[in-house]
Scaffold this active site. Structure first.
Site, PDB file in Angstrom:
ATOM      1  N   LYS A  16     -10.841  22.462 -10.378  1.00  0.00           N
ATOM      2  CA  LYS A  16     -12.597  22.314 -10.663  1.00  0.00           C
ATOM      3  C   LYS A  16     -13.424  23.175 -10.128  1.00  0.00           C
ATOM      4  O   LYS A  16     -14.326  23.835 -10.759  1.00  0.00           O
ATOM      5  CB  LYS A  16     -13.176  20.318 -10.989  1.00  0.00           C
ATOM      6  CG  LYS A  16     -12.232  20.270 -11.734  1.00  0.00           C
ATOM      7  CD  LYS A  16     -12.271  17.985 -11.648  1.00  0.00           C
ATOM      8  CE  LYS A  16     -12.509  17.656 -10.712  1.00  0.00           C
ATOM      9  NZ  LYS A  16     -10.974  17.370  -9.942  1.00  0.00           N
ATOM     10  N   ARG A  91     -17.245   9.649 -12.472  1.00  0.00           N
ATOM     11  CA  ARG A  91     -15.454   8.869 -11.651  1.00  0.00           C
ATOM     12  C   ARG A  91     -14.922   7.637 -12.021  1.00  0.00           C
ATOM     13  O   ARG A  91     -13.873   7.052 -12.331  1.00  0.00           O
ATOM     14  CB  ARG A  91     -15.144   9.405 -10.071  1.00  0.00           C
ATOM     15  CG  ARG A  91     -14.384   9.372  -9.863  1.00  0.00           C
ATOM     16  CD  ARG A  91     -14.502  10.766  -8.601  1.00  0.00           C
ATOM     17  NE  ARG A  91     -13.577  10.611  -8.370  1.00  0.00           N
ATOM     18  CZ  ARG A  91     -13.712  12.272  -6.923  1.00  0.00           C
ATOM     19  NH1 ARG A  91     -14.630  12.625  -7.439  1.00  0.00           N
ATOM     20  NH2 ARG A  91     -13.120  12.572  -6.701  1.00  0.00           N
ATOM     21  N   ARG A 130      -2.873  23.244   1.063  1.00  0.00           N
ATOM     22  CA  ARG A 130      -4.901  23.495   1.189  1.00  0.00           C
ATOM     23  C   ARG A 130      -4.725  23.717   2.393  1.00  0.00           C
ATOM     24  O   ARG A 130      -4.289  22.601   3.364  1.00  0.00           O
ATOM     25  CB  ARG A 130      -5.190  22.756  -0.105  1.00  0.00           C
ATOM     26  CG  ARG A 130      -6.581  23.405  -0.235  1.00  0.00           C
ATOM     27  CD  ARG A 130      -7.097  22.632  -1.317  1.00  0.00           C
ATOM     28  NE  ARG A 130      -8.049  21.407  -1.162  1.00  0.00           N
ATOM     29  CZ  ARG A 130      -7.991  20.914  -1.921  1.00  0.00           C
ATOM     30  NH1 ARG A 130      -9.278  21.442  -2.872  1.00  0.00           N
ATOM     31  NH2 ARG A 130      -8.838  20.163  -1.713  1.00  0.00           N
ATOM     32  N   ARG A 163      -7.220  18.606   5.531  1.00  0.00           N
ATOM     33  CA  ARG A 163      -8.747  18.148   5.316  1.00  0.00           C
ATOM     34  C   ARG A 163      -7.207  16.473   4.813  1.00  0.00           C
ATOM     35  O   ARG A 163      -6.239  16.762   4.878  1.00  0.00           O
ATOM     36  CB  ARG A 163      -9.231  18.006   3.855  1.00  0.00           C
ATOM     37  CG  ARG A 163     -10.294  18.433   3.775  1.00  0.00           C
ATOM     38  CD  ARG A 163     -10.927  18.945   2.470  1.00  0.00           C
ATOM     39  NE  ARG A 163     -10.971  18.273   1.474  1.00  0.00           N
ATOM     40  CZ  ARG A 163     -11.333  18.230   0.424  1.00  0.00           C
ATOM     41  NH1 ARG A 163     -11.327  19.271  -0.229  1.00  0.00           N
ATOM     42  NH2 ARG A 163     -11.278  17.515  -1.050  1.00  0.00           N
ATOM     43  N   ARG A 174      -5.146   9.170  -4.302  1.00  0.00           N
ATOM     44  CA  ARG A 174      -6.447   9.923  -5.248  1.00  0.00           C
ATOM     45  C   ARG A 174      -5.198   9.899  -6.674  1.00  0.00           C
ATOM     46  O   ARG A 174      -6.456   9.836  -7.296  1.00  0.00           O
ATOM     47  CB  ARG A 174      -6.698  11.250  -4.383  1.00  0.00           C
ATOM     48  CG  ARG A 174      -7.706  11.189  -3.248  1.00  0.00           C
ATOM     49  CD  ARG A 174      -7.130  12.444  -2.786  1.00  0.00           C
ATOM     50  NE  ARG A 174      -8.323  13.401  -3.077  1.00  0.00           N
ATOM     51  CZ  ARG A 174      -8.544  14.718  -2.654  1.00  0.00           C
ATOM     52  NH1 ARG A 174      -7.683  15.401  -1.970  1.00  0.00           N
ATOM     53  NH2 ARG A 174      -9.059  15.462  -3.389  1.00  0.00           N
TER      54      ARG A 174
HETATM   55  P1  AMP Z   1     -13.319  14.896  -4.479  1.00  0.00           P
HETATM   56  O1  AMP Z   1     -13.961  16.729  -3.695  1.00  0.00           O
HETATM   57  O2  AMP Z   1     -14.067  15.325  -5.705  1.00  0.00           O
HETATM   58  O3  AMP Z   1     -11.828  15.564  -4.483  1.00  0.00           O
HETATM   59  O4  AMP Z   1     -14.237  14.089  -3.222  1.00  0.00           O
HETATM   60  C1  AMP Z   1     -13.658  13.844  -2.422  1.00  0.00           C
HETATM   61  C2  AMP Z   1     -13.416  11.670  -2.171  1.00  0.00           C
HETATM   62  O5  AMP Z   1     -14.716  11.635  -2.698  1.00  0.00           O
HETATM   63  C3  AMP Z   1     -13.089  10.995  -2.975  1.00  0.00           C
HETATM   64  O6  AMP Z   1     -11.525  11.166  -2.861  1.00  0.00           O
HETATM   65  C4  AMP Z   1     -14.258   9.917  -3.005  1.00  0.00           C
HETATM   66  O7  AMP Z   1     -13.291   8.842  -2.005  1.00  0.00           O
HETATM   67  C5  AMP Z   1     -15.414  10.619  -2.906  1.00  0.00           C
HETATM   68  N1  AMP Z   1     -15.665  10.498  -4.309  1.00  0.00           N
HETATM   69  C6  AMP Z   1     -16.173  12.070  -4.412  1.00  0.00           C
HETATM   70  N2  AMP Z   1     -17.255  11.756  -5.968  1.00  0.00           N
HETATM   71  C7  AMP Z   1     -16.993  10.332  -6.462  1.00  0.00           C
HETATM   72  C8  AMP Z   1     -17.098   9.618  -7.758  1.00  0.00           C
HETATM   73  N3  AMP Z   1     -18.517   9.915  -8.094  1.00  0.00           N
HETATM   74  N4  AMP Z   1     -17.431   8.191  -6.652  1.00  0.00           N
HETATM   75  C9  AMP Z   1     -16.560   7.519  -5.997  1.00  0.00           C
HETATM   76  N5  AMP Z   1     -16.374   8.368  -5.172  1.00  0.00           N
HETATM   77  C10 AMP Z   1     -16.082   9.675  -5.117  1.00  0.00           C
END
Ligand code: AMP
Length: 224
Positions: A16, A91, A130, A163, A174
């Site tokens: 994405k 989400r 990664r 990470r 996740r």
């Molecule tokens: P991402 O980089 O989008 O995978 O986000 C990394 C982490 O940030 C996720 O695993 C969540 O812990 C948190 N996070 C990001 N966006 C959201 C959201 N819209 N709602 C809740 N947690 C979020």
């Protein structure tokens, strides 16, 4: 021209962020990624960052009340007047409802929701390889895009790390969270006629071409 108000949906590791980088250049719309905003808050040790970090490290969702306001502020950004690209938000169905209400209150609506599909085993392969540099978050992959020297960033010489949320156990967590909380949004947006699906196992260039063509068509239809 009609604004392009877009949401990118898909499991972690679907590409994405890569597609968003390209689309924001193609269409000159701002890109808001809640994951990036939250990680910056953690790095800067802000109040939000301190509250969010434990959830993120475990691969769980940060509570809705912490994320919703972040995005609402961005919608009012003058740069977002002609459209925006959201990544990582909404989400949950609850977040999608909050977004819908916020847009309606501003007399706006979503143009499309772009879903990038990738099977779980491919997600694990992509994310567990990664590596990112500690200084500027440049991204590498041990298999697909290795640095010249393992553990050192080609661009700024800083150390490469994995990470916490890219560790295999956390990736599985996740994915579970994605299937349980986020995937129901696919049907939710489909019912509203907003969904557009893309095959995320194709090359980044192919996925990009397909998305760009879809958006160009949507824009043309909107003009008619
Ligand atoms: P991402 O980089 O989008 O995978 O986000 C990394 C982490 O940030 C996720 O695993 C969540 O812990 C948190 N996070 C990001 N966006 C959201 C959201 N819209 N709602 C809740 N947690 C979020």
């Amino acid at each position: 021209m009609k604004p392009l108000n877009l949401v990118l949906l898909g499991p972690p590791g679907a590409g994405k962020g890569t597609q968003a980088e390209r689309l924001r250049e193609d269409f000159e719309i701002p890109y808001f990624a809640t994951g990036d905003i939250l990680r910056a808050a953690v790095r800067d040790a802000t109040d939000l960052g301190r509250k969010a970090q434990a959830y993120m490290d475990r691969g769980e969702l940060v509570p809705d009340e912490l994320v919703c306001d972040l995005i609402m502020e961005r919608l009012d950004d003058p740069d977002a007047r002609d459209g925006f690209l959201l990544d990582g938000f909404p989400r949950t169905v609850r977040q999608a409802e909050v977004l819908d209400d916020a847009l309606a209150a501003r007399d706006r609506e979503l143009t499309a929701v772009l879903v990038i599909d990738v099977p779980d085993d491919e997600v694990v392969r992509r994310l567990s390889g990664r590596r990112i540099c500690v200084k500027n978050q440049h991204v590498y992959h041990v298999e697909f895009d290795p640095p010249k020297n393992p553990d050192v960033c080609d661009q700024d010489g800083s150390r490469l790390i994995q990470r916490d949320d890219d560790k295999p156990e956390t990736i599985r967590r996740r994915l579970e969270v994605y299937h349980r909380e986020t995937e129901p949004l696919v049907a939710w947006y489909e019912q509203r006629g907003l969904l557009r699906r893309f095959d995320g196992t194709r090359s980044p260039d192919e996925v990009h071409r397909h998305i760009r063509a879809t958006l160009a068509t949507l824009r043309l239809e909107a003009e008619l």
